[in-house]
Design an enzyme around this catalytic site. Structure first.
Site, mmCIF file in Angstrom:
data_model
loop_
_atom_site.group_PDB
_atom_site.id
_atom_site.type_symbol
_atom_site.label_atom_id
_atom_site.label_comp_id
_atom_site.label_asym_id
_atom_site.label_seq_id
_atom_site.Cartn_x
_atom_site.Cartn_y
_atom_site.Cartn_z
ATOM 1 N N HIS A 111 1.034 -1.214 -0.262
ATOM 2 C CA HIS A 111 -0.043 0.278 -0.541
ATOM 3 C C HIS A 111 1.190 1.093 0.057
ATOM 4 O O HIS A 111 0.593 2.428 -0.760
ATOM 5 C CB HIS A 111 -1.078 0.086 1.606
ATOM 6 C CG HIS A 111 -1.819 1.437 1.807
ATOM 7 N ND1 HIS A 111 -3.232 1.044 0.805
ATOM 8 C CD2 HIS A 111 -1.610 2.403 1.905
ATOM 9 C CE1 HIS A 111 -3.642 1.699 1.314
ATOM 10 N NE2 HIS A 111 -3.023 3.330 1.614
ATOM 11 N N GLU A 112 1.749 1.094 1.307
ATOM 12 C CA GLU A 112 2.997 3.007 0.935
ATOM 13 C C GLU A 112 3.769 2.588 0.235
ATOM 14 O O GLU A 112 4.068 3.954 -0.743
ATOM 15 C CB GLU A 112 3.256 2.429 2.060
ATOM 16 C CG GLU A 112 2.397 1.997 3.775
ATOM 17 C CD GLU A 112 1.100 3.855 3.765
ATOM 18 O OE1 GLU A 112 1.326 4.477 2.958
ATOM 19 O OE2 GLU A 112 0.317 3.433 4.520
ATOM 20 N N HIS B 255 1.764 4.260 -2.669
ATOM 21 C CA HIS B 255 1.828 6.210 -2.555
ATOM 22 C C HIS B 255 2.797 6.054 -2.944
ATOM 23 O O HIS B 255 2.932 7.874 -3.201
ATOM 24 C CB HIS B 255 1.477 6.303 -1.304
ATOM 25 C CG HIS B 255 0.059 5.620 -0.197
ATOM 26 N ND1 HIS B 255 -0.912 6.723 -0.933
ATOM 27 C CD2 HIS B 255 -0.416 5.394 0.332
ATOM 28 C CE1 HIS B 255 -2.196 6.958 -0.181
ATOM 29 N NE2 HIS B 255 -1.870 6.020 0.514
ATOM 30 N N GLU C 115 -4.371 7.704 -2.800
ATOM 31 C CA GLU C 115 -5.071 6.694 -2.133
ATOM 32 C C GLU C 115 -5.518 5.537 -3.941
ATOM 33 O O GLU C 115 -5.446 4.288 -3.368
ATOM 34 C CB GLU C 115 -6.694 6.851 -1.863
ATOM 35 C CG GLU C 115 -7.042 4.937 -1.079
ATOM 36 C CD GLU C 115 -5.911 5.656 0.703
ATOM 37 O OE1 GLU C 115 -4.878 5.987 0.724
ATOM 38 O OE2 GLU C 115 -5.681 4.169 1.405
HETATM 39 ZN ZN ZN Z 1 -2.900 5.227 1.704
#
Ligand code: ZN
Length: 502
Positions: free
Chosen positions: A265-266, A269, A295
């Site tokens: 997830h990160e 980003h 997101e």
């Molecule tokens: Zn996030």
């Protein structure tokens, strides 16, 4: 005297530098600072914020923006100069329309609210938190009134996180998601025992998890020359520039899921931040254009790619090697099914991909009820519980597992939750377009060849930073405006296949 645009650029560069220093200190606080450093750090961050605000929200900056706009003189609206002036003007107006006293009061109420929320959640006692939320709602109404051009108070709040988006658009998208998902999840619930995930809890040594996570994200796009991976209680990503990306994850000692999927997830980003065109560095045009689009990238890499059948096939040999005990004999299909097991739960941050949207819709609907429906905050816990019953079929046993579970409202982040689900929806749209333009993308994922995917995303999305508005940025990447269709097709296709629902 250099042209106004040059002066503006230098001034914005200084403001940017102050934000970078603050970001570094905040990263340090969450990753390595000893606990007793907190009061001193709060002072230092407060000073930096004041300096950045004074430098940016000044009359001089306003005059430079006006003068630079004069100089544009028909320049390409999507070019660097016009975009810099447009974004600076927008940010400047937002900063200057809100009285300093109101901002200070919001910050104070946020600090007190956070403290009260921590106590309230610990004691599962809504009464402790209710007056603080009431004060915050009152202040947020005052804040929204600083933007009379907005359609509603809620529109003004939403605009801080998803600039330019109107709540009516959110309402239409969320209505479609809810109407599709509630009956779909009820069908899945009847087949819940089809999927076993018991082996995902067991002997998963942290050292092996860390080695595995580092190997996986290195393939996905983590670059040791320009990135760091550290541990934080609440995983996050921070960018101190396109060449200094900080991501974090967290390790549980009986399961690798938190560490593995938080890291993916990160990394998503981080890829967005790292992908801005180098020419945008040290301007306010570098980085993500809205929280929803940001997101969309974390969720694209975590869910759409990271939880896909193809990615599971690619990752499984590494997982077997890292965790020979619990993962021995687990097939690709079993692994894929297990990490995608659907199980309605009370806690948002533990939700699976299919039930997650309803957690967001519930929060958004309650925010509507608070701001436009006259809901009395004394009735909020019961309203919360009723929605969990209606949408997810769950009884909420106490407020700690219900209305008190999230930190956001305590700090005044009202209008923020929708961006999480908007991110899912945008990821669905962007992936559909990408898959149409990169033939055989699943075979690439299955082979661990992520470079063509990164290149496509960089070209269509990452490199543009804030050059275009969020709506234009989405259109450019996804080929059309916000639309729930591709995301719902993706969800019902994926989970319909897993649970035998046509
Ligand atoms: Zn996030």
């Amino acid at each position: 005297m250099p042209p106004a645009l040059e002066q503006l650029r230098e001034r914005l560069g200084q403001v940017h530098d102050l934000h970078v220093v603050a970001m570094g200190l905040s990263w340090d606080q969450q990753v390595i600072m000893p606990p007793r450093g907190a009061p001193g750090r709060a002072e230092a961050l407060g000073t930096l914020e004041t300096l950045a605000h004074e430098r940016f929200a000044s009359e001089e900056t306003g005059a430079l923006i006006a003068a630079a706009r004069e100089e544009l003189n028909g320049a390409d609206p999507d070019g660097f100069a016009a975009s810099l002036v447009r974004v600076a003007a927008r940010d400047w107006e937002k900063e200057t329309k809100v009285p300093v006293a109101l901002k200070a009061e919001l910050a104070r109420a946020g600090a007190l609210g956070y403290e009260a929320w921590t106590k309230a959640r610990g004691a599962s006692d809504w009464g402790i938190f209710r007056p603080h939320l009431a004060r915050m709602v009152e202040l947020r109404r005052e804040y929204a009134a600083c933007f009379p051009e907005a359609d509603s108070a809620y529109d003004a709040l939403l605009d801080d996180f998803e600039p330019g988006m109107r709540n009516a658009e959110v309402a239409e998208v969320f209505r479609r998601v809810r109407e599709t998902l509630v009956p779909f999840l009820a069908e899945i619930a009847e087949r819940a025992d089809r999927v076993d995930n018991a082996f995902l809890t067991g002997d998963y040594p942290v050292a092996a998890q860390e080695a595995l996570v580092r190997r996986v994200i290195a393939e996905v796009g983590f670059d040791p020359e320009g990135w760091r991976l550290d541990v934080a209680v609440h995983p996050f990503a921070a960018s101190l520039g396109t060449q200094d990306i900080r991501i974090t994850t967290r390790f549980d000692d009986d399961s690798f899921l938190m560490a593995y999927f938080s890291a993916l997830h990160e990394t998503g980003h981080g890829l967005y931040e790292a992908g801005s065109d180098p020419s945008l560095e040290r301007t306010l045009l570098s980085g993500g254009v809205s929280l929803g689009l940001h997101e969309s990238q974390s969720r694209l890499w975590e869910n759409v790619i990271g939880r896909s059948r193809a990615f599971c096939g690619w990752a499984l040999p590494g997982l077997r090697e890292a965790f020979p005990g619990p993962m021995a004999g687990v097939s690709e299909d079993e692994f894929y099914a297990a990490i995608n097991r659907v199980e309605p739960g009370l806690i948002r941050i533990q939700a699976d991909e299919a039930t997650y949207p309803l957690h967001i819709i519930i929060r958004w609907e309650l925010e509507q009820a608070i701001f436009d429906g006259g809901l009395d905050l004394a009735d909020l816990p019961e309203a919360w519980n009723a929605k969990y019953r209606d949408y997810l079929g769950l009884e909420v046993p106490d407020d700690a597992h219900g209305v008190l579970q999230d930190v956001h409202w305590s700090e005044g982040m009202l209008g923020y939750f929708p961006t999480y689900l908007l991110g899912n929806v945008m990821a669905g749209q962007i992936w559909q377009r990408l898959a149409g333009e990169i033939p055989g993308v699943e075979a690439l994922v299955a082979a661990g060849d992520f470079a063509p995917i990164r290149a496509w995303l960089t070209d269509r999305l990452y490199r543009h930073g804030r050059i275009r508005t969020p709506a234009e940025t989405l259109s450019h990447a996804a080929g059309g405006p916000l639309d729930a269709g591709p995301y719902l097709d993706y969800l019902t296709g994926k989970f319909g296949a897993l649970y035998g629902i046509s």
